[in-house]
Write a protein that holds these residues in place. Structure first.
Motif, short mmCIF file in Angstrom:
data_model
loop_
_atom_site.label_atom_id
_atom_site.label_comp_id
_atom_site.label_asym_id
_atom_site.label_seq_id
_atom_site.Cartn_x
_atom_site.Cartn_y
_atom_site.Cartn_z
N GLU A 1 0.83 -1.21 0.00
CA GLU A 1 0.00 0.00 0.00
C GLU A 1 0.87 1.27 0.00
O GLU A 1 0.54 2.24 -0.68
CB GLU A 1 -0.96 0.00 1.19
N ALA A 2 1.97 1.26 0.74
CA ALA A 2 2.88 2.41 0.76
C ALA A 2 3.49 2.63 -0.62
O ALA A 2 3.56 3.76 -1.11
CB ALA A 2 3.98 2.22 1.80
N PHE A 3 3.91 1.55 -1.26
CA PHE A 3 4.49 1.64 -2.60
C PHE A 3 3.45 2.17 -3.58
O PHE A 3 3.73 3.06 -4.39
CB PHE A 3 5.03 0.27 -3.03
N ALA A 4 2.24 1.65 -3.51
CA ALA A 4 1.16 2.10 -4.39
C ALA A 4 0.79 3.57 -4.15
O ALA A 4 0.36 4.27 -5.07
CB ALA A 4 -0.08 1.22 -4.21
N ALA A 5 1.01 4.04 -2.91
CA ALA A 5 0.69 5.44 -2.56
C ALA A 5 1.83 6.39 -2.94
O ALA A 5 1.73 7.59 -2.69
CB ALA A 5 0.37 5.55 -1.07
#
Length: 154
Positions: free
Chosen positions: A58-62
Motif C-alpha cells: 500500500e505504501a508503494f502504491a501510494a
C-alpha cells in the motif's frame, strides 16, 4: 490455514475496526503514503507478516519508494526522513513497545512530536498507531496468511 478466516470474523467486530479506520482516514493529518510507512513499521515491530506485506504494498502504491519503506526499520541511521517523520517513527516505538527500555524517554518523544503537531493531532496519530497494533494482534491471533495481498484488498 487460518484459525478464523477473514470472512468469518464477526461483523460487529469488523464494523468497529472499520469505523475507526474511516475516522482516521478522514483526518488527513499526514500523507497517506507516510501513514502506510508507519503501519508497515508497527507491523514489523509486531512481526505481523500479513500486515507487513499489506502496508509495504500500500505504501508503494501510494507513492513511497521501496528504499523509504524498508529503511523505516533503520530510520535512525538514514538521512532521507524529515525531522517530522523521525519524530513520528520514535512515537510509533513509544506507543507500540510499551515495556521497551528505550521508551523511558516517552515525555521527550512526546515533546519532540509536539513541535510538529497539535495535541488533538497527536491524540489521533496515537489512535492510528493503536489501531494498527490492534489489527496486528487480530491478524496474528486469527492466523491470516501472508503472500497474496493485493493493493486495495482491505
Amino acid at each position: 490455514m487460518p484459525r478464523i478466516p477473514y470472512e468469518n470474523v464477526p461483523k460487529p467486530l469488523m464494523n468497529c475496526m472499520i469505523k475507526t479506520e474511516q475516522y482516521l482516514t478522514s483526518l488527513n493529518i499526514i500523507e497517506k503514503s507516510f501513514m502506510e510507512i508507519l503501519q508497515y513499521y508497527v507491523s514489523t515491530l509486531n512481526k505481523c507478516a500479513y500486515c507487513t506485506e499489506m502496508h509495504f504494498k500500500e505504501a508503494f502504491a501510494a507513492g513511497e519508494t521501496e528504499l523509504r519503506i524498508y529503511s523505516s526499520l533503520t530510520w535512525r541511521d538514514v538521512d532521507f526522513y524529515s525531522d517530522t517523520e523521525k519524530s513520528l517513527l520514535a512515537w510509533v516505538e513509544s506507543v507500540s513497545l510499551l515495556n521497551d527500555e528505550e521508551n523511558k524517554n516517552r515525555q521527550q518523544k512526546f515533546d519532540k512530536l509536539s513541535q510538529y503537531f497539535k495535541q488533538d493531532e497527536i491524540a489521533n496519530l496515537t489512535l492510528a498507531i493503536m489501531q494498527i497494533n490492534s489489527w496486528n494482534r487480530l491478524v496474528k491471533s486469527f492466523g491470516f496468511e501472508a503472500g497474496a495481498y493485493q493493493v486495495g484488498q482491505h
